[in-house]
Design an enzyme around this catalytic site. Structure first.
Site: not given
Ligand code: C6P
Length: 411
Positions: A228, A366
């Site tokens: 990100k 999510c």
């Molecule tokens: N949110 C979104 O589109 P990972 O998948 O491990 O890199 O990140 C997970 C995650 C954890 N906490 C927050 C606050 C997040 O926003 C995310 C990832 C993405 O909002 C994919 S669902």
């Protein structure tokens, strides 16, 4: 330090993907909260590493292994410094999700007992909820949730009221990936400590956009993802306080994380390597190091200022539209803009916008319990980053107007 204004047109040249077309239209990438695009410097760092210096790390006596180890460990130093942490306190993981699972399994498994409490908030991403549910099921600990105010902020009074003598950890997101709101994490860490608990901050949506200093925040763990923040997928980090990391048992076993292995038991490597079992994702770590250098050269303060200005512009234009309904507060926020537009379903909006080259996300992000709380099954979400422009916000607005026309107005 004086803040430099971002030269967005020059920055856009660093991201070759931004020149491509989508469905015959110029790409307007507004799905940065899901994953950001990558500058050529990051891709070059990863490919340069594999083309010139790859070998396994921490093992070999030969030059390539030494170079690979140096590249990996210097990436750790750069990434730790980026969030104000010490190098030895930074564990490379696959991302935020794995970082939180590490804490839940290792710290949680060692420290929680039946009746202990884990305090979360109603706006947590599933990655900062499901690992705690699994831990609670295993240990008999209970989950509690701090609520939200009517305008979509963390309700600090509710959080304070739910902190009790059995609270062992408060785990909350720094920035909501649906509401865009920036939570007062330093205040929450202080309240948690006063109550005798520790505090984990999910930094997935803050590390890419805000100047973060884990020492200033005063938290005990901070988890974030590389993809990100201009880095590769499959790499991220957990920063933790040294005393906590040292006291925690390993989570996964294997090579790299041991000091000595005998048939009747083993001893562990020092932190952070105790938590890095197996061959790590060296090329991705190098890429994350390059991403952090790229962002730091531009300056997080300048990146943030650009995003805030663009978000203000976007909100001014969007809130003028009949039927536009923003989720989350108007202030204390970053450029994650979740909305409803009349009665057009979020998925239809995303499809119509995609046909015009505009990439946004639609769905529950999510955040199913939060969607429940908001009384919707999905929102449309546009999210900006350092390379987005005012013209791209205009393209979003034009796309929404076109969607309304296509639907013959709202019911
Ligand atoms: N949110 C979104 O589109 P990972 O998948 O491990 O890199 O990140 C997970 C995650 C954890 N906490 C927050 C606050 C997040 O926003 C995310 C990832 C993405 O909002 C994919 S669902």
């Amino acid at each position: 330090m004086t803040r430099k204004a971002l030269d967005v047109e020059r920055i856009r040249n660093d991201f070759p993907i931004l020149n491509r077309q989508v469905h015959g239209q110029p790409l307007v990438y507004l799905d940065n909260a899901a994953s950001s695009q990558k500058p050529a410097a990051v891709v070059a760092a990863v490919s340069g590493y594999f083309l010139n210096s790859h070998a396994n790390v921490h093992r070999g006596a030969h030059l390539l292994s030494v170079e690979a180890t140096d590249a990996y460990e210097s990436a750790r130093a750069v990434v730790a410094d980026f969030i104000g942490g010490r190098t030895r306190e930074l564990v490379f993981t696959r991302g935020t999700t794995e970082s939180i699972n590490l804490v839940a399994n290792s710290w949680g498994g060692a420290n929680l007992a039946e009746g202990d409490e884990i305090l979360l908030t109603l706006m947590e991403h599933h990655s900062n909820l499901v690992p705690w549910q699994l831990l609670a099921a295993r240990t008999g600990a209970k989950l509690k949730f701090a609520g939200l105010t009517a305008d979509g902020r963390l309700d600090l009074d509710d959080l304070t009221a739910k902190l009790g003598s059995r609270t062992r950890i408060v785990a909350l997101t720094h920035v909501s990936n649906t509401l865009g709101v920036v939570n007062p994490v330093a205040e929450v860490a202080r309240l948690a400590h006063e109550a005798g608990a520790i505090c984990l901050v999910d930094g997935a949506q803050s590390a890419p956009h805000l100047e973060v200093d884990v020492v200033e925040i005063g938290c005990d763990f901070y988890a974030f993802s590389g993809h990100k923040m201009c880095g590769p997928t499959g790499i991220g980090a957990l920063w933790g306080r040294k005393e906590l990391l040292e006291a925690m048992p390993p989570w996964q076993g294997g090579g790299e994380m041991i000091s000595e292995v005998r048939l009747d038991g083993s001893t562990w490597a020092a932190v952070p390597h105790k938590f890095e079992a197996g061959t790590p994702s060296v090329g991705d770590a190098v890429g994350l190091g390059a991403a952090v250098r790229y962002l730091s050269n531009l300056g997080l303060e300048s990146i943030h200022a650009h995003e805030i200005e663009l978000t203000e512009y976007a909100l001014d234009r969007l809130t003028e539209l009949d039927g536009f309904d923003l989720f989350g507060p108007r202030t204390d926020r970053v450029g994650v803009i979740s909305f409803r537009y009349g009665d057009i379903h979020a998925h239809d909006l995303a499809t119509i916008l995609d046909a015009r080259g505009v990439a946004i996300r639609a769905g529950h992000h999510c955040n199913q319990p939060l969607m429940h709380h908001l009384g919707v099954d999905a929102t449309a979400r546009a999210s900006v980053y350092l390379y987005n422009t005012h013209a791209e916000i205009d393209a979003l607005v034009d796309g929404l107007l076109a969607a309304k026309t296509l639907f013959g107005g709202f019911a």
